[in-house]
Design an enzyme around this catalytic site. Sequence first.
Site, PDB file in Angstrom:
ATOM      1  N   TRP A 236       0.825  -1.218   0.000  1.00 23.73           N
ATOM      2  CA  TRP A 236       0.000   0.000   0.000  1.00 23.73           C
ATOM      3  C   TRP A 236       0.851   1.255   0.000  1.00 23.73           C
ATOM      4  CZ3 TRP A 236      -4.330  -0.109  -2.127  1.00 23.73           C
ATOM      5  CH2 TRP A 236      -5.150  -1.235  -2.035  1.00 23.73           C
TER       6      TRP A 236
ATOM      7  N   ASP B 108      -1.212   6.862   6.465  1.00 21.47           N
ATOM      8  CA  ASP B 108      -2.333   6.071   5.946  1.00 21.47           C
ATOM      9  C   ASP B 108      -2.681   5.038   7.011  1.00 21.47           C
ATOM     10  OD1 ASP B 108      -4.023   4.279   4.771  1.00 21.47           O
ATOM     11  OD2 ASP B 108      -2.701   3.754   3.099  1.00 21.47           O
TER      12      ASP B 108
ATOM     13  N   LYS C 270     -12.545  -1.087   7.486  1.00 24.48           N
ATOM     14  CA  LYS C 270     -11.914  -2.064   8.373  1.00 24.48           C
ATOM     15  C   LYS C 270     -12.362  -1.834   9.815  1.00 24.48           C
ATOM     16  CE  LYS C 270      -8.454  -1.636   4.898  1.00 24.48           C
ATOM     17  NZ  LYS C 270      -8.715  -2.770   4.101  1.00 24.48           N
TER      18      LYS C 270
HETATM   19  N1  PMP Z   1      -4.244   1.857   2.231  1.00 19.81           N
HETATM   20  C1  PMP Z   1      -4.351   0.726   2.950  1.00 19.81           C
HETATM   21  C2  PMP Z   1      -3.426   0.524   4.109  1.00 19.81           C
HETATM   22  C3  PMP Z   1      -5.299  -0.222   2.615  1.00 19.81           C
HETATM   23  O1  PMP Z   1      -5.405  -1.341   3.340  1.00 19.81           O
HETATM   24  C4  PMP Z   1      -6.161   0.006   1.524  1.00 19.81           C
HETATM   25  C5  PMP Z   1      -7.252  -0.967   1.125  1.00 19.81           C
HETATM   26  N2  PMP Z   1      -7.253  -2.177   1.652  1.00 19.81           N
HETATM   27  C6  PMP Z   1      -5.994   1.173   0.786  1.00 19.81           C
HETATM   28  C7  PMP Z   1      -5.039   2.086   1.175  1.00 19.81           C
HETATM   29  C8  PMP Z   1      -6.860   1.472  -0.413  1.00 19.81           C
HETATM   30  O2  PMP Z   1      -8.112   1.767   0.046  1.00 19.81           O
HETATM   31  P1  PMP Z   1      -9.393   1.885  -0.889  1.00 19.81           P
HETATM   32  O3  PMP Z   1      -9.632   0.552  -1.488  1.00 19.81           O
HETATM   33  O4  PMP Z   1     -10.444   2.327   0.079  1.00 19.81           O
HETATM   34  O5  PMP Z   1      -9.090   2.924  -1.910  1.00 19.81           O
END
Ligand code: PMP
Length: 361
Positions: free
Chosen positions: A102, A173, A197
């Site tokens: 991520w 994040d 989450k």
């Molecule tokens: N950052 C993290 C740490 C994530 O776990 C996720 C999705 N699992 C995201 C960003 C992306 O999020 P989204 O699918 O809501 O755009």
Amino acid sequence: MSEVFNFCAGPAMLPKPVMQRAQSEFLNWNDSGCSVMELSHRGPEFMALASQAEQDLRDLMNIPDNYKVLFCHGGGRGQFSAVPLNLLPAGKSADYIVTGSWSKAAVVEGEKFGRIRSVDVITDINGEKAVKPSSDWDLDPNAAYVHYCPNETVDGIEIFEVPQTNGVPLVADMSSTILSRQIDVSQFALIYAGAQKNIGPSGLTIVIVREDLLGQHAKATPVIMDYEKTANFESMFNTPPTYAWYLASLVFQWLKSLGGVPAIEQHNQDKAQLLYDYIDASAFYQSRINKSNRSLMNVPFYLTDEDLNQRFLSEAKDAGLLALKGHRMVGGMRASIYNAMPIEGVQALVDFMKQFAAENA
Ligand code: PMP
């Protein structure tokens, strides 16, 4: 149907009392005769709900008064764009700490909007992945901000220290760690998290931003990503995801009723310890993350005989243990054990793992 435990990484299971309450008031919220999702976001009923939700989140996280709390669209990935659009002025660069998939994805998106320095901080300790201490990170003292991901949802890598950046604004994040343990918000310039989450259903994204950082956005920033505009209009410049906001309000109330973040943190530590202790004690399963960086929320693990993966997953499903397949980028298994996962779910998983090991060793 017998009870199931859902280990999905997100959208993830929500607390049962929250779901039951939402079900009971689905058609008639607050004696309005309507579902909450049918009400105007600008009407007094919804406005009251919205501001109470914000207050509850402020209470839960001890958010100082000089921070704005925004209820946005667009998920974590939306923030991968919004952060540089709002905080990265032309001519400056930002440091992006890379610890897994991520944080890497944030780099790829950020590069569309400005100069990004990608800083790899992963190291190897006895064949296990770990994160170097922030004192060893190669940081640019002139960076506009440092972006990092305290909990890598796919990789199961968590950073427990708050990185020391010598005054450079810190952006986190927190999609998969928000509200799981206590943090000092005042050490961050900006925190963001997709809701799906630990907060509620997908479709809502929380941004907590220090006020002095507002108003520096690039001219071409889409209005729904403009933090200043969003703050000035109390997250209602465009129509917010009202039903997700409502469910988040119920999750915040649930968390408060349990004793807030300190109480859930203890619960989360107990759950993670139960699972990691068993993995470490067993020759049949392994963790590939060093103890110093093992995620409390996302526990990847591997069968030593990976040919048994499919059988493990299918028998786990038959036993009511769902969504244990690891992300395709890392393989193996992953148990996501967010706030809503009861310890009984983790115990059921450990019992199943023991039985599966005994039958297949
Ligand atoms: N950052 C993290 C740490 C994530 O776990 C996720 C999705 N699992 C995201 C960003 C992306 O999020 P989204 O699918 O809501 O755009």
